[in-house]
Write a protein that holds these residues in place. Structure first.
Motif, PDB file in Angstrom:
ATOM      1  N   HIS A  83      15.074  17.416  25.675  1.00 19.58           N
ATOM      2  CA  HIS A  83      13.872  17.579  26.478  1.00 19.58           C
ATOM      3  C   HIS A  83      14.227  17.297  27.934  1.00 19.58           C
ATOM      4  CE1 HIS A  83      11.347  17.417  22.855  1.00 19.58           C
ATOM      5  NE2 HIS A  83      12.200  16.507  22.456  1.00 19.58           N
ATOM      6  N   ARG A  84      13.549  17.994  28.873  1.00 13.04           N
ATOM      7  CA  ARG A  84      13.712  17.672  30.291  1.00 13.04           C
ATOM      8  C   ARG A  84      12.895  16.433  30.576  1.00 13.04           C
ATOM      9  NH1 ARG A  84      12.666  22.125  34.502  1.00 13.04           N
ATOM     10  NH2 ARG A  84      13.573  20.504  35.776  1.00 13.04           N
ATOM     11  N   THR A  85      13.514  15.441  31.168  1.00 15.00           N
ATOM     12  CA  THR A  85      12.825  14.195  31.472  1.00 15.00           C
ATOM     13  C   THR A  85      13.576  13.469  32.572  1.00 15.00           C
ATOM     14  OG1 THR A  85      11.836  12.228  30.483  1.00 15.00           O
ATOM     15  CG2 THR A  85      14.012  12.853  29.691  1.00 15.00           C
ATOM     16  N   PHE A  86      13.111  12.287  32.928  1.00 19.36           N
ATOM     17  CA  PHE A  86      13.779  11.485  33.942  1.00 19.36           C
ATOM     18  C   PHE A  86      14.860  10.626  33.311  1.00 19.36           C
ATOM     19  CE2 PHE A  86       9.780  12.556  35.896  1.00 19.36           C
ATOM     20  CZ  PHE A  86      10.153  12.847  37.199  1.00 19.36           C
TER      21      PHE A  86
ATOM     22  N   THR B 243      10.706  11.228  18.944  1.00 22.89           N
ATOM     23  CA  THR B 243       9.913  12.217  18.229  1.00 22.89           C
ATOM     24  C   THR B 243       9.672  11.731  16.817  1.00 22.89           C
ATOM     25  OG1 THR B 243      10.898  14.004  19.515  1.00 22.89           O
ATOM     26  CG2 THR B 243       9.879  14.628  17.443  1.00 22.89           C
ATOM     27  N   ASP B 244       8.436  11.957  16.336  1.00 22.14           N
ATOM     28  CA  ASP B 244       8.158  11.738  14.919  1.00 22.14           C
ATOM     29  C   ASP B 244       7.604  13.047  14.370  1.00 22.14           C
ATOM     30  OD1 ASP B 244       5.451  11.860  15.601  1.00 22.14           O
ATOM     31  OD2 ASP B 244       5.195   9.692  15.544  1.00 22.14           O
ATOM     32  N   GLU B 245       7.044  13.035  13.179  1.00 22.56           N
ATOM     33  CA  GLU B 245       6.600  14.288  12.556  1.00 22.56           C
ATOM     34  C   GLU B 245       5.403  14.937  13.262  1.00 22.56           C
ATOM     35  OE1 GLU B 245       5.090  10.671  10.721  1.00 22.56           O
ATOM     36  OE2 GLU B 245       7.102  11.454  10.673  1.00 22.56           O
ATOM     37  N   THR B 246       4.687  14.197  14.087  1.00 24.05           N
ATOM     38  CA  THR B 246       3.498  14.766  14.724  1.00 24.05           C
ATOM     39  C   THR B 246       3.605  14.937  16.235  1.00 24.05           C
ATOM     40  OG1 THR B 246       2.472  12.589  14.983  1.00 24.05           O
ATOM     41  CG2 THR B 246       1.971  13.817  12.960  1.00 24.05           C
ATOM     42  N   SER B 247       4.507  14.199  16.905  1.00 21.35           N
ATOM     43  CA  SER B 247       4.495  14.243  18.374  1.00 21.35           C
ATOM     44  C   SER B 247       5.832  13.886  19.002  1.00 21.35           C
ATOM     45  CB  SER B 247       3.428  13.290  18.909  1.00 21.35           C
ATOM     46  OG  SER B 247       3.731  11.975  18.513  1.00 21.35           O
ATOM     47  N   HIS B 248       5.970  14.330  20.262  1.00 21.62           N
ATOM     48  CA  HIS B 248       7.058  13.897  21.139  1.00 21.62           C
ATOM     49  C   HIS B 248       6.443  12.847  22.059  1.00 21.62           C
ATOM     50  CE1 HIS B 248       9.456  17.362  19.968  1.00 21.62           C
ATOM     51  NE2 HIS B 248       8.459  18.156  20.321  1.00 21.62           N
ATOM     52  N   THR B 249       7.106  11.726  22.237  1.00 17.76           N
ATOM     53  CA  THR B 249       6.594  10.674  23.101  1.00 17.76           C
ATOM     54  C   THR B 249       7.621  10.367  24.183  1.00 17.76           C
ATOM     55  OG1 THR B 249       5.365   9.727  21.260  1.00 17.76           O
ATOM     56  CG2 THR B 249       5.694   8.316  23.176  1.00 17.76           C
ATOM     57  N   ILE B 250       7.142  10.255  25.419  1.00 16.47           N
ATOM     58  CA  ILE B 250       8.007   9.929  26.554  1.00 16.47           C
ATOM     59  C   ILE B 250       7.411   8.718  27.252  1.00 16.47           C
ATOM     60  CG2 ILE B 250       8.990  10.742  28.731  1.00 16.47           C
ATOM     61  CD1 ILE B 250       8.586  13.610  27.629  1.00 16.47           C
ATOM     62  N   GLU B 251       8.239   7.691  27.448  1.00 17.11           N
ATOM     63  CA  GLU B 251       7.802   6.484  28.149  1.00 17.11           C
ATOM     64  C   GLU B 251       8.663   6.295  29.386  1.00 17.11           C
ATOM     65  OE1 GLU B 251       8.067   3.265  25.405  1.00 17.11           O
ATOM     66  OE2 GLU B 251       6.311   3.912  24.286  1.00 17.11           O
TER      67      GLU B 251
ATOM     68  N   VAL C  44       4.096   4.629  32.037  1.00 12.43           N
ATOM     69  CA  VAL C  44       3.534   5.937  31.731  1.00 12.43           C
ATOM     70  C   VAL C  44       3.978   6.293  30.322  1.00 12.43           C
ATOM     71  CG1 VAL C  44       3.453   8.367  32.382  1.00 12.43           C
ATOM     72  CG2 VAL C  44       3.632   6.602  34.148  1.00 12.43           C
ATOM     73  N   HIS C  45       3.008   6.568  29.481  1.00  9.28           N
ATOM     74  CA  HIS C  45       3.258   6.853  28.065  1.00  9.28           C
ATOM     75  C   HIS C  45       2.619   8.210  27.771  1.00  9.28           C
ATOM     76  CE1 HIS C  45       3.943   5.383  23.887  1.00  9.28           C
ATOM     77  NE2 HIS C  45       2.949   6.204  23.622  1.00  9.28           N
ATOM     78  N   SER C  46       3.435   9.253  27.656  1.00  5.55           N
ATOM     79  CA  SER C  46       2.934  10.608  27.436  1.00  5.55           C
ATOM     80  C   SER C  46       3.234  11.024  26.003  1.00  5.55           C
ATOM     81  CB  SER C  46       3.612  11.593  28.390  1.00  5.55           C
ATOM     82  OG  SER C  46       3.411  11.195  29.726  1.00  5.55           O
ATOM     83  N   VAL C  47       2.232  11.598  25.335  1.00  4.50           N
ATOM     84  CA  VAL C  47       2.381  12.040  23.951  1.00  4.50           C
ATOM     85  C   VAL C  47       2.046  13.529  23.893  1.00  4.50           C
ATOM     86  CG1 VAL C  47       1.621  11.731  21.571  1.00  4.50           C
ATOM     87  CG2 VAL C  47       1.727   9.756  23.118  1.00  4.50           C
TER      88      VAL C  47
END
Length: 97
Positions: free
Chosen positions: A36-39, A46-54, A66-69
Motif C-alpha cells: 500500500h502507498r503510505t508514509f 489488514t484483516d478479513e474485513t479492512s485495511h488499517t493505517i495508523e 490518525v487511524h484510518s480504516v
C-alpha cells in the motif's frame, strides 16, 4: 529567500499549501503481504474485513494519532453514499414541510 516565498514556490509546484508533505510516501506491505502507498512512519495491517493505517501527526507541537480504516470489499462507492445522504436529507425536508 523568505519563508513566504518558499511556501509560495512549494504551492505553485505541488498545489499543496501548508506543512503536508508527500516526500515520505512509500510502498509498505501490510500484515498480509499486500503493498500500500503510505508514509514511512505509519503502521499498516489488514484483516478479513479492512485495511488499517495508523500514523502519528504533529500539529503545533501536539501529537494526533490518525487511524484510518478502509474496507477490503466496498459495498458502495463514495459517490453513491453521498447521493444516499442527500436523498435522505431531501426526504426528511419534504416530511417536515
Amino acid at each position: 529567500m523568505t519563508n513566504e516565498k518558499l511556501a509560495a514556490q512549494h504551492y505553485l509546484k505541488t498545489n499543496i499549501l501548508g506543512a503536508y508533505e508527500t516526500a515520505d510516501i512509500i510502498w509498505q506491505s501490510d500484515s498480509e503481504g499486500t503493498s500500500h502507498r503510505t508514509f514511512a512512519d505509519s503502521f499498516v495491517y489488514t484483516d478479513e474485513t479492512s485495511h488499517t493505517i495508523e500514523r502519528d501527526m504533529v500539529v503545533e507541537d501536539r501529537v494526533f494519532r490518525v487511524h484510518s480504516v478502509f474496507p477490503v470489499k466496498n459495498a458502495s462507492t463514495p459517490t453513491k453514499k453521498m447521493l444516499s445522504v442527500i436523498e435522505n436529507d431531501l426526504e426528511k425536508a419534504l416530511k417536515n414541510a
